[in-house]
Design an enzyme around this catalytic site. Sequence first.
Site, short mmCIF file in Angstrom:
data_model
loop_
_atom_site.label_atom_id
_atom_site.label_comp_id
_atom_site.label_asym_id
_atom_site.label_seq_id
_atom_site.Cartn_x
_atom_site.Cartn_y
_atom_site.Cartn_z
N GLY A 197 43.33 -19.91 -17.90
CA GLY A 197 42.00 -20.09 -17.32
C GLY A 197 40.93 -20.07 -18.39
N ILE A 198 39.84 -20.77 -18.09
CA ILE A 198 38.71 -20.83 -19.03
C ILE A 198 37.43 -20.53 -18.28
CG2 ILE A 198 39.81 -22.52 -20.55
CD1 ILE A 198 38.03 -24.69 -19.18
N THR A 199 36.40 -20.17 -19.01
CA THR A 199 35.06 -20.04 -18.42
C THR A 199 34.11 -21.01 -19.12
OG1 THR A 199 34.56 -18.24 -19.96
CG2 THR A 199 35.20 -17.60 -17.73
N ARG A 204 47.99 -14.92 -25.13
CA ARG A 204 46.79 -14.11 -25.40
C ARG A 204 46.36 -13.39 -24.15
NH1 ARG A 204 42.34 -18.10 -26.87
NH2 ARG A 204 41.23 -16.20 -26.45
N ILE A 224 38.73 -7.23 -17.08
CA ILE A 224 39.81 -6.72 -17.92
C ILE A 224 39.39 -6.85 -19.38
CG2 ILE A 224 42.30 -6.94 -18.43
CD1 ILE A 224 41.66 -6.26 -15.45
N TYR A 273 33.61 -21.41 -11.98
CA TYR A 273 34.75 -20.48 -12.09
C TYR A 273 35.06 -19.84 -10.73
CZ TYR A 273 37.49 -16.63 -14.19
OH TYR A 273 38.47 -15.73 -14.54
N ASN A 297 48.42 -18.41 -15.12
CA ASN A 297 47.43 -17.48 -15.67
C ASN A 297 46.35 -18.19 -16.49
OD1 ASN A 297 46.53 -14.77 -16.99
ND2 ASN A 297 47.15 -16.06 -18.71
N GLN A 342 28.47 -18.45 -12.32
CA GLN A 342 29.87 -18.90 -12.33
C GLN A 342 30.22 -19.76 -11.12
OE1 GLN A 342 32.55 -15.44 -12.92
NE2 GLN A 342 32.97 -16.40 -14.88
#
Length: 240
Positions: free
Chosen positions: A84-86, A12, A180, A147, A82, A144
Amino acid sequence: MTRVAIVTGGTRGIGEAISVALHAQGRTVVANYTGNTEKAAAFTAATGIPAVRWDVGDHAATLAAVTAIAEQYGPVDIVVNNAGITRDGVLHRMSFDDWNEVMRVNLGGCFNLAKATFPGMRERGWGRIVNIGSINGQAGQYGQVNYAAAKSGIHGFTKALAQEGAKFGVTVNAIAPGYIDTDMVAAVPAPVLEKIVAKIPVGRLGQAEEIARGVVFLTSEDSGFVTGSTLSINGGQHMY
Ligand code: CAA
């Protein structure tokens, strides 16, 4: 020779574009995913790229999955971290779980994949690791702390491992994407996102393919003198 590449979170968003771009370069790509089985099946049906489910934050699961992939497809020469989560929120409202889960997946995932693949790359004398950091790991971002800390950690991890791999033909680099056009960014409340986009000099969100092109370069056969670097692809939002 067809080199085997693993792309985490590769079915995704940015990861999907990376998987497709590496596949187009003739790499044998295996895309990892964790949650969305339906999307992963659709991705495989559309691209022919196999998708393998495991949690990159789980150390034992990562070692087992990479061993199985190497047995089926051959030694893994290319890794793109690649996934990754928030779990965004201001610190005074952020739970320990929100902190820990982001560190475990975003930063822990890089360690787990490197442990599973770097020793083999080192022995074979060739390897490419690309870690997807973030503009928010370079500059910080309101809401964040988890993150930004994990992504900033990725940039330090990259520079340290690059030093360990350099003598052995293994390069380790980072890409720091800006905002993005993906589901992750679409989850930012619209009024907040509008203000962010207004500060991007290029005047728009980036496209996932624009990150993938950087990964193609950093994983290519002739990029061996590029290591420990961070490629910022952010429309000029943060010039670092
Ligand atoms: N700087 C200063 N103050 C800010 C601010 C900022 N950047 N953003 C919000 N505030 C202020 C608001 O103005 C507001 O102040 P008042 O109460 O005085 O009006 C206060 O903080 C609370 O703001 P919210 O109403 O937005 O608070 P909330 O608790 O509902 O939400 C939040 C906070 C979750 C952090 C929300 O603002 C948010 O989602 N922000 C976006 C965070 C972000 O950019 N995430 C990136 C996700 S994409 C990604 O991570 C990919 C990548 O690598 C780039």
